[in-house]
Each structure stands twice: as C-alpha cells, then as structure tokens.
Scaffold this motif. Structure first.
Motif, short mmCIF file in Angstrom:
data_model
loop_
_atom_site.label_atom_id
_atom_site.label_comp_id
_atom_site.label_asym_id
_atom_site.label_seq_id
_atom_site.Cartn_x
_atom_site.Cartn_y
_atom_site.Cartn_z
N UNK A 61 0.81 -1.22 0.00
CA UNK A 61 0.00 0.00 0.00
C UNK A 61 0.85 1.27 0.00
N UNK A 316 -5.52 5.56 15.15
CA UNK A 316 -5.91 6.55 14.15
C UNK A 316 -7.30 7.11 14.39
N UNK B 469 -1.71 2.37 14.65
CA UNK B 469 -2.61 1.67 13.72
C UNK B 469 -2.62 2.41 12.39
N UNK B 470 -1.80 1.92 11.51
CA UNK B 470 -1.86 2.50 10.17
C UNK B 470 -3.05 1.89 9.46
N UNK B 471 -3.46 2.53 8.40
CA UNK B 471 -4.64 2.04 7.68
C UNK B 471 -4.41 0.63 7.18
N UNK B 472 -3.16 0.38 6.81
CA UNK B 472 -2.84 -0.95 6.29
C UNK B 472 -2.96 -2.01 7.39
N UNK B 474 -4.72 -1.75 10.03
CA UNK B 474 -6.13 -1.89 10.39
C UNK B 474 -6.85 -2.82 9.44
N UNK B 475 -6.53 -2.63 8.16
CA UNK B 475 -7.17 -3.46 7.14
C UNK B 475 -6.81 -4.92 7.39
N UNK B 477 -5.90 -6.24 10.10
CA UNK B 477 -6.56 -6.74 11.30
C UNK B 477 -8.02 -7.06 11.02
#
Lengths: 316, 518
Positions: A61, A316, B469-472, B474-475, B477
């Motif tokens: 990403x 976040x 918690x990066x978006x990646x 989180x995804x 997880x």
C-alpha cells in the motif's frame, strides 16, 4: 527498479567514493515536501545532477519514495518522504500523532542525559545507543527511526542513524537506501571511510549510514576487529553526536552481542503481547554489563496511560 | 475488584494470541464429535405402565373376617427385587437373548447390560409403575418390557397364593394336633371324675361340714344308746322286784289279767278314740258300747263262777316285761345306727385327707382342657378366615394389576439424544479450544504493560510506545478478524447442518448408510 538502473547507481556511487570527503555539513534548511511528486532539491545546484527515483515496495500500500541527490561530491543527501513515513505510522516531522511524539520524548530524555554525561554517572561511549530486540520484527527499526526523528526534530543534537542489522537491513529498505554503500562497505573495503557512507537527509540534523552493499558473510564482518575499530572511531570522531544503531536481534545472531560491547547504552525493544518472557530474559543475559546503561522499551503497547491524554486517540 | 477484572482481562488477552489454535482445536473437536454423534445407532425405547389397585370392594367388606395381607408393602418389595438375577435370566431366556451368548462371561455381561438398561419407575402415592427399556432393536425392547411385566404381575400374585397355602397347611397341622390333645384331656377328665365320684367337690357340700354333721350324729346316737341301756337296766330291776313280790307274797293275789279284761280295756280305749272323733250316736260307738256291755256281763257271770278276784301284781309284771322287750328292741336299733354312723365318720375322715388332692387334680385337668379347647377354637376360626382370604384372593378382586399402557413396538427412536449431544459437543469444542489457548498462553507468557516488564527485567523501562494503527494494519486486522469470525460462523453452520441431518426425515436414510459404513 530495473537492473540497468542498479548498474548506473553503482557506477555513480563508485565515483562518489573516489571523490575526496569534505567535512560533514548540515544542510541549511528543512524542506518538507508536500507530496511525492513535488521534489524539492537541495540548495546547491550540481552540474552533474543525477536524479534517481527509488521506489521501494516495502508494503503494497505504501510507497516511500526517497530521492537521493548528490548535491556535492562530498555529501549525499536523501529526501525522506515524510508523508509516506507518517502514513506508514512513523514519527515523521509531519506526523499528526501527538501521542507518539510524547512517548518518544519520554524515551529520548534519559538517553540524551546519559549520552552527554549529564546523568548520575559518566558512561563510556554513552552516545552510542544500540536499539535491539530478542528477535526480529519486534520494532527495532521503527523505534530507531522514530527515536532519530524525535531527537533530530526537537533537540539541538545531531544524530547519526546506522543500520547495523545487516541481514534484514529493514531500516535501509524502509528508507529506500538498501543499495547505497554503508556499514558493510566500511568493514569490507579498507578504502571506504566512514565519512564516505554518511547520507544526509532533508532533516538537517539527521544523517544515516545504511546497511551497505550485500555481502556474502555479513555476520562475520560485524564480528570482525574492524567493526570494533569503527565503533571506537565513531565514538571518538563524533563525540557530540548521538549515534543510534539499529542492531541485529540478540537471539537470532550470535554476533549481535559483539556490537553491543562497544555501545554505551543498549535499548531492548520488547513487543507487548508477543515477545516471550523467556526470550526477554535470555536476550538480557547477553547484554548484561555493568558499564553500560541497559534499558527496555515496550513497543506496540495498548497503553491506556497516554490515550486521550493529549486529546488524541492512540489509534488513528 | 478492579484488579481481578484487570487480571481476567489480561488472561483473555493473553489467550487471544492463540485464537487460531483455539479455532482449529474447536473445529477438530466439533467435527469429530458430531461425526460420532451422527454415527451413533438409534435407540428405541419401549415402556409399559401398570396400575396396582390394592383398594378393592372386598377389602372393607372382609375386614375382620379374612386376613388382609399388606399388598402395598409386598409390591414395594417386588419393585426392589424385580431386577434380581433369576428374573433377569428369565427375561433373557424369554427374549432369546441368551442364545447369542456362549460363555458364562458373555452371559454375565448380558445380564449386567439388562440390569443397567431397565428402568423401573414407581410413583409411591399412585401405585403406578413404569417399566422402561431401550435398545437398538425396537422389537427386543418391546419383548423385554413385556417379559418383565409378566414377571412382575405373576410374582406378586403367585406369592400370595403360595403364602396362603403354607399358612393353611400349618393351621391344619396345628388343629389336628390340638384336636388329639383335646380328646386326651377330655378322656382324662372323665376318667378322673368317674374314679373320684363322691369325693368330688360340689356333691353334698363341703366335706368338713359333712364330717362335723356325722360326728354330731354319731355322738347323738351314742347318747341315745346309753339312755336306752340305762332304761333297760331299770326295767330289768323293776321286773325282778315284781317277780319277787309274786313269789314271796301270796301267789293267788297275784292275779293275772284275764284276756277278757284286756279285751274290754282295748275296746274301751278304742271307744275313747272314736268318741274323740264322733258323737255318741255314731253306729260304731253304739256297737262298741254294746260289745263292751256284753263283755262286762260275761265277766260278771264268770267272776261269780270262779270266785276269784284278779290279782293286780300279775298285771305290773306283765307290763314291765313288755317294757323290757320294747327297750331291748330300741337298743338293738340304736346299736345298728351307731355302727353305721361310726363307719360313715371313718369314711369321711379318710376322705378329708384325699379331698384337697382330688380337688387340685380336677382343677388342673379342667384347666388343661380349657386351654386346649380355646386354642383349638381359635385355630379353627383362623382356618376359616384363611380359607375365606384365599377364596377372596382367588377371585382376583383383592389386588388388580391394570396394565394401563401395554408395551408397544416403538417406531420412532427415542435416542440417543443427538440434539443434546450436538449442543454439548459444540460447547465442549468451544471450551476445549479456549482451554488450549489459555494453556498455551500460560506456557508461553508475555507481558503487556511496563509494570510487568519492569518486574520481569529489573531494568529501567525507558518508555512504552503505543501501537500505531496505520490504515494498512487496520485493514489487515479487519481481514483477520473477519476470517476468524467467518470460521466461527462456519462452525455454527456445520452445527446447524448436523441438527438438520438429525431432524430431517430424508436425511435419516443417509445417516443409516453412514452408520452402516462405520
């Protein structure tokens, strides 16, 4: 990255290494690129300016694009992609994660106190700080880089970040510097001096030595006498700098402890909820030394302490 | 409290690390368990309900007449002994189960299996008994219950009959014995009475009284005898004196009383007697006077003829002599009476010594006789009661076994309780999975906070860095949690499938095939 590009890069680097080394100078200003496309160049225009885009695909990403420019034959400067790093969860100067800032602020203070002899007792090579862990992937590189950023951003101290985890070399990969000459080259090649491999960044007080060119026997090199002399040299040459080593994991390689000998402070990164208690104990057994400051840093904790304290969630 | 909660939370978080192991183990356990449940053979349950009616019409009617056996108690005992070894062996014989067994050990196992499989439920208040047996073979289940039912009823009734017979036999024996004893006692009594007749009490009153009377009588008689003897002696003396007067004085003066005079005197006397009763004019009186007159005339003539006067001395002598004769006779009578009285007295005196003995003996004999008679009477009446009881029992009205639910051939399997087992296995799978995760987390402890870290290492903790918690991340997880949840749901779906297979008729055939394969 194509193989042709690699070849070109190597060629350039060889040329650079041949060039005489000047004193390490700070880049005068901090440049914060807004996005990946807008590249801000170092101030000094260079005749033979080679632009090279390094796209590192660390994770699918995020793409951290670092542009390495050679502003002068003396010094390489890489532009760190602060936004990319921030998105990847790092504590880059543009990061909005206040809590992370605060957490590293807490960590760095005693480290700096020890580094410059302001602590209770003087420590040999106190400015050499190794960040290690029991096994890999427990957050060494993350911690090293964040600590470097934290110190570089807020203190009046120059910092040198050395990727000494020559096997995983995750820090170099993260920053897109895995093909630059670095630590291994110093150890491997008598012709290459420390000054040759230091890379400046767009953060003026942050310099980096990457892991260097891949070698067939990286661990032996780390355990060599040359390594010890390099450490001594570093400590003596830059007594005013904080030198942070992203060290190899203690339990994965036996040679890791060799590096630890020269260090003044050793930080063991422990991942909350993952690093086994037994692993922590045996890792600490290897670095048990009365001359050094040995401390632990808990990583990836779900701390309730900081959450909401500064008005921001920990996540976040 | 807060600390305990935190501790629990920490444990759960520690276990959460091994969630995938937990899930895997849960799947494994559940799948294996459900497979086993589905492949269990069907169980058919046959049952029969019997109502034991102990309150019959006859019971209150015969109260006091016939002997009432306690049926409630007997049946209670029956229920406890129904599953005895002989009964079970009988069941095995009747249902041909024993044909399959060859060795004694196999038979033992069969009996034990029967014993543990048969359930006898009794509601104490209602006298309602339920016999339940379940087996893979529906027909066998029914047969076993039927056989048990028969045994139950037969044993209860048979016991009574046998009991009654034994009781009657005993009674008969006793009665005949008492009868002979009674006769013996009667004979003895009769014999004794016959022997001691006269000395028996009640005949002539008290012996002592009689003795006294006899003594008195004897004394009286003796007195009379003495008196008579004295009187005779006196008469004798007078007679001698009178004789002397005749002899010494002039003999002719001693005139004898002529028979004529005597006759006149007698007639005169008779006349006096008559005159007391009758008047002078009575013909008898007149005739008697004429007779006396004739005789008087005759006498006057005669007197003049003889010229002699009647001497009075001669009359006295004659009279005395007469008195003497009378007295002698009286003495003789009295003597006989005295002798008789004396004899009687002696007899009575003898009797006084024997009599108490006789009396005691008689009493004893009487008592024996009475006791025997009483027992005999009682036994006879008991026997009559027993006879009546038996006939009352044999009419079958005393206790009735009403089979409310006769054993039927079960069509729908009663077990195994697959639904319950499936649920239990699901629970078990989850618990075991959780347990595995917990044990793994305990075996491989990790730390979660700086306090624990400091305690563990004894080193300064420079800081703790929160997980970013990066978006990646989180995804990643979310995907992981999603997969975890899906695998959990998958388990539930399989559970639903298992339940469906159990309850859907069409699936039954399939399951049978599966069982056959197993």
């Amino acid at each position: 990255m194509s193989s042709i590009e690699k070849a070109i890069e190597r060629l350039i680097e060889k040329n650079k290494s041949r060039a005489s080394l000047g004193a390490v100078e700070d880049t005068s200003s901090i440049e914060k690129p807004k996005n990946n496309e807008e590249k801000v160049q170092a101030k000094k225009p260079v005749s033979e300016k080679i632009k090279e885009k390094t796209i590192t695909e660390v994770k699918p990403e995020k793409k951290i694009i670092t542009e390495i420019s050679a502003p002068s034959p003396d010094k390489k400067v890489c532009n760190l992609d602060f936004n990319g790093l921030a998105n990847a969860g790092f504590l880059s100067p543009v990061s909005s994660n206040r809590q992370l800032f605060e957490e590293y602020r807490v960590i760095k203070r005693p480290l700096l106190m020890n580094a410059f002899g302001k602590g209770a007792s003087e420590i040999d090579n106190g400015n050499l700080i190794a960040i290690t862990s029991a096994y890999s992937k427990e957050g060494k590189s993350f911690t090293s880089l964040n600590l470097a950023f934290s110190i570089a951003l807020e203190m009046d101290t120059t910092i040198l970040l050395i990727d000494s985890d020559v096997i995983k070399r995750s820090l170099s990969k993260q920053l897109g510097l895995e093909n630059e000459i670095g630590l291994l080259d110093i150890l491997n090649n008598a012709d290459i001096d420390i000054g040759d491999v230091i890379i400046g960044t767009n953060l003026p007080r942050l310099n980096i030595i990457p892991a260097g060119q891949e070698s067939s026997s990286p661990t032996e090199l780390l355990a060599s006498a040359k390594m010890s002399s390099v450490l001594t040299e570093l400590s003596e040459r830059y007594p005013d700098r904080v030198i942070i080593f992203d060290a190899p994991p203690l339990l994965a390689t036996t040679e890791a402890s060799v590096i630890m000998h020269g260090m003044g402070q050793i930080m063991l990164v422990v991942e909350a909820g993952k690093t086994a208690n037994d692993a922590i104990r045996s890792a600490l057994d290897q670095v048990d030394d009365e001359d050094k400051v040995v401390g632990v840093i808990l990583n990836k904790s779900r701390s309730s302490r900081g959450a909401g304290y500064y008005g921001y969630g920990s996540e976040e | 409290m807060k600390e305990i909660l935190q501790q629990i939370f920490t444990q759960i978080r520690a276990g959460w690390r091994y969630r995938w192991y937990a899930m895997m183990v849960a799947w494994l356990v559940a799948i294996l368990g459900w497979f086993a449940v589905l492949s269990l053979p069907d169980k058919y349950e046959a049952n029969a309900r019997v109502y034991v009616d102990t309150d019959s019409m006859l019971r209150p009617l015969l109260k006091g007449l016939a002997i009432q056996t306690n049926f409630t108690q007997r049946i209670k005992l029956m229920t406890k002994t129904l599953l005895s070894r002989p009964n079970l062996e009988k069941v095995a014989r009747e249902t041909d189960l024993d044909l399959q067994t060859k060795t004694t050990k196999e038979k033992e196992i069969l009996i034990n299996k029967l014993r543990s499989g048969i359930k006898l439920q009794a509601t104490r208040r209602d006298n309602l008994y339920t016999i339940i047996y379940s087996n893979n073979d529906p027909k066998l289940a029914k047969d076993v219950v039927q056989s048990l039912l028969t045994i139950f009823v037969e044993t209860a009734l048979g016991d009574t009959r046998q009991d009654s017979d034994t009781a009657q036999r005993f009674l008969d024996q006793q009665i005949s014995e008492y009868e002979s004893r009674l006769i013996k006692a009667e004979n003895k009594l009769t014999e004794f009475k016959r022997k001691n007749v006269g000395s028996l009490p009640g005949q002539g009153g008290n012996v002592f009284q009689r003795l006294q009377t006899a003594e008195q009588q004897y004394a009286q008689v003796k007195l009379l005898l003495n008196e008579a003897l004295k009187k005779r002696d006196e008469i004798m003396k007078q007679l001698i004196e009178a004789k002397a007067t005749i002899n010494t004085d002039n003999a002719p003066t001693t005139t004898t009383v002529s028979p004529l005079d005597t006759r006149i005197l007698a007639l005169q006397q008779k006349l006096d007697d008559l005159l007391l009763k009758y008047t002078d004019l009575h013909p008898a009186v007149v005739e008697l006077r004429e007779k006396i007159a004739v005789l008087e005339n005759y006498k006057k003539k005669n007197k003049t003829a003889s010229g002699k006067t009647v001497v009075p001395i001669n009359t006295l002598y004659e009279q005395t002599k007469l008195e003497l004769g009378k007295s002698e006779a009286e003495i003789a009578t009295l003597k006989v009476r005295a002798l008789d009285y004396k004899n009687r007295l002696i007899t009575l005196q003898k009797l006084v010594n024997i009599l108490p003995k006789v009396e005691t003996e008689l009493k004893r004999l009487n008592r024996d006789y009475l006791i025997n008679k009483q027992n005999y009477d009682a036994l006879v009446s008991r026997r009559e009661s027993a006879k009546m009881s038996e006939s009352a029992n044999s009419t079958g009205d005393n206790v009735k076994f009403k089979v409310i639910d006769p054993p039927r051939l079960p069509v729908i399997p009663a077990g195994p309780k697959r639904m319950l087992f499936s649920v239990v296995i699901l629970m078990l799978a989850l618990v075991i999975g959780g347990g595995v995760a917990f044990i793994l987390s305990q075996l491989n402890p990790v730390i979660y906070d700086r306090q624990a870290l400091r305690k563990l290492t004894g080193l300064p903790v420079f800081g703790s860095v929160s997980r970013v918690w990066t978006s990646e991340l989180l995804l990643k997880r979310r995907i992981e949690v999603g997969v975890f949840v899906v695998s959990g749901i998958g388990l539930l779906i399989i559970f639903a499938l298992v339940v469906f297979l159990q309850n859907y008729a069409g699936a039954q055939e399939m399951l049978k095939g599966l069982r056959g394969a197993v």
